[in-house]
Design a protein around this motif. Sequence first.
Motif: not given
Length: 219
Positions: A66-72, A83-84, A106-109
């Motif tokens: 959501k809006d540039g933030k993530y949970k894996l 992201i980024g 950068t870990i995740v794009d």
Amino acid sequence: MVIIFIISSIIFLTRYWYNNRVIENAYKVYKGLPSLNNYTLVKEEKYVDYKEIKNNINNIISVFYKDGKYKLQSKNYKYYGEIGTNTQMQVDFAKKTINNVTSNYTIVDKNYFFKTYSEINLYGSQIGGSRLFIINAINIRTDNYNGRECYVIRFKGNKDGYRDVWIDKDSMLTIRNVEEEYNIYRRENLYTLTEKNVTDADVTFDGDKNDFSIENTIG
């Protein structure tokens, strides 16, 4: 001979046009996925080793974005980040640790989570002679999976097994991959993409494992 050549050419061009149209439409959808701002992507992995049962895998990996933030998330871990960036919070349930990881890259794009659709990216990104080869080296049939009509793409030429990519005809998204090496293993991945169902809480560390030791590590 002329008639045979004409008929063969018509069959070749018809086959090429059909295969190319399916790949192109699926690739367009794939290229648009990184622009989504709110979604979950669930990947269910099933692996059967015909010789070593202990190697069998049944796992679910979920992405909340959501809006540039993530949970894996899987049964073994949760990763949180933006992201980024070059930072990530990693919750490891097996080790009972929470690590704030900093890397020099950068870990995740925005493309990271959709690399799971690698075949469509591979097939659709080819140009020139490579594309001509790819398009004519695949078979595309239609089939149904869980009530959904699908295109099923199979790369020809492997006598020891197969790999099928199942694409939902309505969404043109990959919903299933099935790969098998006869008498060795079978791997099946199922994908579910749902849009606009993620809240801020879904991508924010919930602290439910606050008894873990918190460590800072440099990757």
